[in-house]
Every structure is written in structure tokens, then in C-alpha cells.
Design an enzyme around this catalytic site. Structure first.
Site, short mmCIF file in Angstrom:
data_model
loop_
_atom_site.label_atom_id
_atom_site.label_comp_id
_atom_site.label_asym_id
_atom_site.label_seq_id
_atom_site.Cartn_x
_atom_site.Cartn_y
_atom_site.Cartn_z
N HIS A 95 0.86 -1.19 0.00
CA HIS A 95 0.00 0.00 0.00
C HIS A 95 0.90 1.24 0.00
CE1 HIS A 95 -2.88 3.03 1.29
NE2 HIS A 95 -3.84 2.19 0.91
N GLU A 97 0.76 3.95 1.51
CA GLU A 97 1.05 4.51 2.83
C GLU A 97 2.23 3.76 3.46
OE1 GLU A 97 -2.87 4.20 4.54
OE2 GLU A 97 -3.59 5.77 3.20
N GLU A 166 -3.65 1.98 -7.42
CA GLU A 166 -4.05 3.05 -6.50
C GLU A 166 -3.15 4.26 -6.73
OE1 GLU A 166 -6.42 1.38 -2.96
OE2 GLU A 166 -4.32 1.55 -2.37
N GLY A 172 -7.41 8.84 -0.31
CA GLY A 172 -7.80 9.65 0.84
C GLY A 172 -7.90 11.14 0.55
C1 PEP Z 1 -6.89 2.87 0.27
O1 PEP Z 1 -6.50 3.18 1.39
O2 PEP Z 1 -6.53 1.81 -0.26
C2 PEP Z 1 -7.82 3.76 -0.42
C3 PEP Z 1 -8.15 3.51 -1.64
O3 PEP Z 1 -8.27 4.83 0.33
P1 PEP Z 1 -9.49 5.82 -0.04
O4 PEP Z 1 -10.60 4.98 -0.65
O5 PEP Z 1 -9.89 6.42 1.26
O6 PEP Z 1 -8.96 6.81 -1.03
#
Ligand code: PEP
Length: 245
Positions: A95, A97, A166, A172
Site C-alpha cells: 500500500h 502509505e 491506486e 484519501g
Molecule cells: C486505500 O486506502 O486503499 C484507499 C483507496 O483509500 P481511499 O478509498 O480512502 O482513497
């Protein structure tokens, strides 16, 4: 045909009382005969709770990261075999993050993918470019580099993974990629998976500010097989609306 899948990433949220309500509502609200699969990836301490609440349902559960090591002197880490003992079907790896805040490299993400597979779970491998990389025209190069690093470690077992695109700038932020932007990158990823004879088995998820209001248009794209949902997965009605979109 890759399976249709929507996964909730709770991130570092929840408590025993709220989780009980959320998991129970999810179980009651999700139709058994749904064509799409859904799952929630919860913080480690709540894996037992997800297992207790969702066992016997069609809803899967999993973790949000995993150690690349099987056991040993790695204080604070959690091994894939330990997670698997709680019935997890999925583990999110790489991810953004974790790449940004915990220094996870492409090689570590590849090792974590391998560890998850060895323990009988499906890694949900996250790839995605920053806004600066996109602006510099390097978006495709970045996501392909991240994907290739995993393939070079696990080879043909890439066919047993789920890949989540992503874009870092959409996570976020409330600023989702448009269906056209997301589809364009998914097409690039699908093409690379085709080279590895995995295009037909790997579900490609889009993640980044998916909401009930934009899920349908995103999921209608040819190469988008579902979503990885962060913030919106903490609201059962919203999550179920996304999953059913
Ligand atoms: C995630 O944390 O994988 C994500 C997609 O977050 P969000 O939907 O809040 O953008």
C-alpha cells in the site's frame, strides 16, 4: 474472466464495539447470491473478530500488510503463517502509505507477496504513481516497475494475485481518478499481465477515493474488475452501495 471483487481497507481504524456492528451489518446486508466477491482487510488485532463474525458467509477477510519473513527475530512483525491461522483469504501488500511511511521497497513488496502465497493467501499488490510522477509522464513506468518487481520474485504465481491500481494522489484525497484515467492504466497493467499469461486470472482493482457516486462508472470500465476501498469502507451503507454498483 478475472473475478469481480471489492475489498475494504479499514486502515488503522476501528474498535471492538464498532467492528461488531460493522461486521454484523455487512453480513446481513450483503446478498449471498451476489456475483461480486467482497472482503474486508482489518488491523491485525481484529482478525479474530472478522473471522468470528464472517465465518460461514461469502464475505472474505484479510490483513493490511505482512512480514516478508516466516519467523524469527523480527520484533513487532507478523508472519503470513500467523495471519493465515485466522482464516484470512487476502493480504494487502505495498500500500502506498506503507511504501511512503515505512520504507517498503519494490523488493520488500515482492517478498511479502511471496510470503502471502506460501501461506495460502492471495496478496493484493498495490501499485500506483505519485502526482509528480504522473505529471512527468512516468506513471506507466512506475506501475510497471512495481508490478515487474513482484513478477521477478514470484514468476508464474503472479496469476494467483490480485493487483490494485491506486494512484497515490487519489488515496484519501477525495479526488478519484476519472474512469478514463483509471482504465488507461489498467489496460497497461492487463497488457503486461498478458505477457505473463496471467491476464485472465488476475483481478485488477482500482483504489483511490471510490464512493457510491463514482463506483458504477469506474467498475464499468473494461479492465477494472472491482475496487479497493479505504475511507468509504468504514460506512456499511456506502460500502455495500459501492460493492453493488
Ligand atoms: C486505500 O486506502 O486503499 C484507499 C483507496 O483509500 P481511499 O478509498 O480512502 O482513497
Amino acid at each position: 474472466m478475472p473475478g469481480k471483487l471489492v475489498v475494504g481497507n479499514w486502515k488503522m481504524n476501528g474498535d471492538l464495539r464498532r467492528n461488531d456492528a460493522l461486521l454484523a451489518d455487512l453480513r446481513v446486508g450483503w446478498p449471498v447470491q451476489a456475483i461480486r466477491q467482497i472482503a474486508v482487510c482489518v488491523p491485525f488485532p481484529y482478525l479474530w473478530q472478522a473471522q468470528a463474525a464472517l465465518s460461514g458467509s461469502t464475505i472474505g477477510w484479510g490483513a493490511q500488510t505482512v512480514s516478508e519473513y516466516a519467523h524469527g527475530a523480527h520484533t513487532g512483525e507478523v508472519a503470513a503463517g500467523m495471519i493465515a491461522e485466522f482464516g484470512c483469504r487476502y493480504v494487502i501488500v505495498g500500500h502506498s502509505e506503507r511504501r511512503a511511511s515505512y520504507g517498503e521497497t519494490d523488493e520488500m513488496v515482492a517478498a511479502k507477496s511471496s510470503a502471502a502465497l506460501d501461506a495460502g493467501m492471495t496478496p493484493i499488490v498495490c501499485v500506483g504513481e505519485s502526482w509528480a510522477e504522473r505529471e512527468a509522464g512516468a506513471g506507466d513506468t512506475v506501475v510497471l516497475r512495481q508490478l515487474d518487481a513482484v513478477v521477478s520474485r514470484i514468476g508464474r504465481r503472479i496469476a494467483e494475485t490480485v493487483i490494485a491500481y491506486e494512484p497515490v494522489w487519489a488515496i484519501g484525497t477525495g479526488r478519484s481518478a476519472t474512469p478514463e484515467q483509471a482504465q488507461a492504466v489498467h489496460e497497461v497493467l492487463r497488457k503486461r499481465l498478458r505477457k505473463h499469461e496471467a491476464a485472465e486470472s488476475v483481478s485488477l482493482l482500482y483504489g483511490g477515493s471510490v464512493k457510491a457516486g463514482n463506483a458504477k462508472a469506474l467498475f464499468a470500465c473494461a479492465d477494472i474488475d472491482g475496487g479497493l476501498i479505504g475511507g468509504a469502507s468504514l460506512n456499511v451503507d456506502e460500502f455495500l452501495a459501492i460493492a453493488g454498483a
